[in-house]
Design a protein around this motif. Structure first.
Motif, PDB file in Angstrom:
ATOM      1  N   ASP A 102       1.056  -1.296  -0.109  1.00  0.00           N
ATOM      2  CA  ASP A 102      -0.004   0.140  -0.107  1.00  0.00           C
ATOM      3  C   ASP A 102       0.890   1.139  -0.100  1.00  0.00           C
ATOM      4  N   TYR A 140     -13.014  -3.949  -6.005  1.00  0.00           N
ATOM      5  CA  TYR A 140     -12.904  -2.801  -4.729  1.00  0.00           C
ATOM      6  C   TYR A 140     -13.071  -1.451  -5.062  1.00  0.00           C
ATOM      7  N   ASP A 192     -24.604  -9.881   3.173  1.00  0.00           N
ATOM      8  CA  ASP A 192     -23.649  -8.895   2.671  1.00  0.00           C
ATOM      9  C   ASP A 192     -22.784  -9.296   1.383  1.00  0.00           C
ATOM     10  N   ASP A 193     -22.586 -10.568   1.263  1.00  0.00           N
ATOM     11  CA  ASP A 193     -21.434 -10.793   0.065  1.00  0.00           C
ATOM     12  C   ASP A 193     -22.540 -11.183  -1.125  1.00  0.00           C
ATOM     13  N   ARG A 236     -13.402   1.292  -0.217  1.00  0.00           N
ATOM     14  CA  ARG A 236     -13.933   1.232   1.157  1.00  0.00           C
ATOM     15  C   ARG A 236     -14.220  -0.209   1.403  1.00  0.00           C
ATOM     16  N   GLY A 237     -13.974  -0.448   2.822  1.00  0.00           N
ATOM     17  CA  GLY A 237     -14.629  -1.810   3.176  1.00  0.00           C
ATOM     18  C   GLY A 237     -13.428  -2.800   3.185  1.00  0.00           C
ATOM     19  N   ASP A 238     -13.824  -4.077   3.314  1.00  0.00           N
ATOM     20  CA  ASP A 238     -12.812  -5.228   3.377  1.00  0.00           C
ATOM     21  C   ASP A 238     -12.661  -5.666   1.928  1.00  0.00           C
ATOM     22  N   LYS A 239     -11.358  -5.669   1.584  1.00  0.00           N
ATOM     23  CA  LYS A 239     -10.848  -6.036   0.337  1.00  0.00           C
ATOM     24  C   LYS A 239     -11.018  -7.476   0.138  1.00  0.00           C
ATOM     25  N   THR A 240     -10.940  -8.224   1.094  1.00  0.00           N
ATOM     26  CA  THR A 240     -10.991  -9.641   0.976  1.00  0.00           C
ATOM     27  C   THR A 240     -12.329 -10.182   0.320  1.00  0.00           C
ATOM     28  N   ARG A 241     -13.430  -9.383   0.491  1.00  0.00           N
ATOM     29  CA  ARG A 241     -14.779  -9.446   0.023  1.00  0.00           C
ATOM     30  C   ARG A 241     -14.780  -9.378  -1.460  1.00  0.00           C
ATOM     31  N   TYR A 259     -12.252  -9.714  -3.486  1.00  0.00           N
ATOM     32  CA  TYR A 259     -11.639 -11.062  -4.117  1.00  0.00           C
ATOM     33  C   TYR A 259     -12.714 -12.096  -4.147  1.00  0.00           C
ATOM     34  N   ARG A 260     -13.342 -12.306  -2.961  1.00  0.00           N
ATOM     35  CA  ARG A 260     -14.284 -13.535  -2.816  1.00  0.00           C
ATOM     36  C   ARG A 260     -15.369 -13.377  -3.963  1.00  0.00           C
TER      37      ARG A 260
END
Length: 332
Positions: free
Chosen positions: A96, A302, A275-276, A309-314, A316-317
């Motif tokens: 980052d 993202y 949410d996902d 904003r938020g969880d970047k892993t979401r 990618y999922r």
């Protein structure tokens, strides 16, 4: 007879002088007993202070022990610097942090390129005005309107370049040939109007001075053309470098989830939270409207759907869950 004097002794009256006089404390038979004089206290014994030579020798011994133990001031200072350098290196190698530094470098480079382009267009504006005004009188309507000819071309050209630059920053390429043709046509028109007055003007120095002026008025539009050509190209490379730092090596698609071509009723969909699933619906809508390319990676989701904003892993999922999904196939 003489009257006798009596004194009271307790509850009895006795003749005066029958009892011995009372003595005060410390008096015995008319003698005063005094306390013995206090013994003077011995002065406190002061410890012997070490001499200057002893103190110097003690300091030398302490310094020698510190050197042998590696606890000198220089060692402590360099140990602190080494710890700071290790921490700073870890921070500078963080993806980052490297991405932010690249973004700042891209902003500086873009400012320099845009400055060159604007200065070149300001130079051409004078000759274009002379070409458009012709033989009109100064400050006549034709002479004033002629100043707007070059800005009319330049505003459209700069607007196209700004749009392409912003789209390139989010990895959205504008590859339609019509856009390139419009940009090149605007630059060619500006160049022609900039050189035309030099072809008809008579110079006191003859052909040599005229050729030099023509070359100068060709080079400045070429500078604008070069700046316009490389602005978006370099921004594309910056965007690719930033994405390479922030995207995982596998392209943003997790390999642990087995997906189907239509992930509507697959086990992968069952594992997604509410949410996902909501985010998956937003990604599908973005693909349907063309805001996202098919099979987007996690970074694109993202940045463009989650707004960074938020969880970047979401992201990618969801990129793995939407892989292979097409609006036409879904409708079928």
């Amino acid at each position: 007879m003489t009257a006798m004097e009596f004194t009271r002794h307790g509850a009895l009256l006795v003749p005066a002088g029958a009892l011995p006089p009372e003595t005060e404390p410390g008096e015995v038979a008319g003698q005063v007993i005094t306390d013995p004089p206090p013994t003077p206290a011995a002065p406190p014994q002061m410890p012997d202070r070490p001499g200057r030579a002893d103190r110097r020798q003690a300091r030398r011994d302490a310094a020698r022990e510190a050197v042998l133990a590696g606890e000198t001031k220089r060692v402590a200072r360099w140990t602190a610097r080494a710890a700071e350098a290790r921490h700073l290196r870890r921070l500078l190698l963080d993806p980052d942090v490297r991405a932010v530094r690249l973004m700042r470098q891209r902003a500086r480079w873009s400012a320099m390129a845009w400055s060159a382009l604007v200065f070149a267009l300001l130079f051409t504006m004078v000759n274009v005005q002379r070409f458009a005004a012709g033989h009109a009188e100064p400050w006549s309507p034709m002479w004033v309107v002629a100043w707007l000819v070059d800005p009319a071309f330049s505003i459209l050209l700069v607007g196209l370049l700004i749009a392409r630059g912003h789209l390139s920053a989010v990895r959205r390429q504008v590859t339609e040939p019509i856009v390139k043709r419009v940009e090149y046509g605007l630059l060619a028109a500006t160049t022609a109007m900039n050189v035309a007055p030099e072809l008809t003007h008579r110079f006191p120095g003859g052909w040599g001075e005229q050729v030099a002026s023509i070359v100068l008025h060709l080079l400045v539009p070429l500078l604008a053309f070069a700046a316009a050509s490389v602005i978006t190209l370099i921004q594309d490379h910056f965007a690719a470098a930033i994405a390479a730092l922030t995207d995982p090596p596998d392209g943003g698609r997790p390999t642990g989830i087995n997906l189907h071509e239509h992930p509507d009723t697959t086990p992968a969909m069952v594992e997604l939270s509410a949410d996902d699933r909501k985010l998956l619906g937003a990604v599908r809508h973005a693909i349907t409207t063309g805001d996202l390319d098919p099979d987007p990676n996690g970074y694109a989701i993202y940045r463009r759907v989650m707004g960074g904003r938020g969880d970047k892993t979401r992201a990618y999922r969801i990129a793995a869950a939407v892989n292979g999904w097409r609006p036409t196939l879904h409708a079928a």
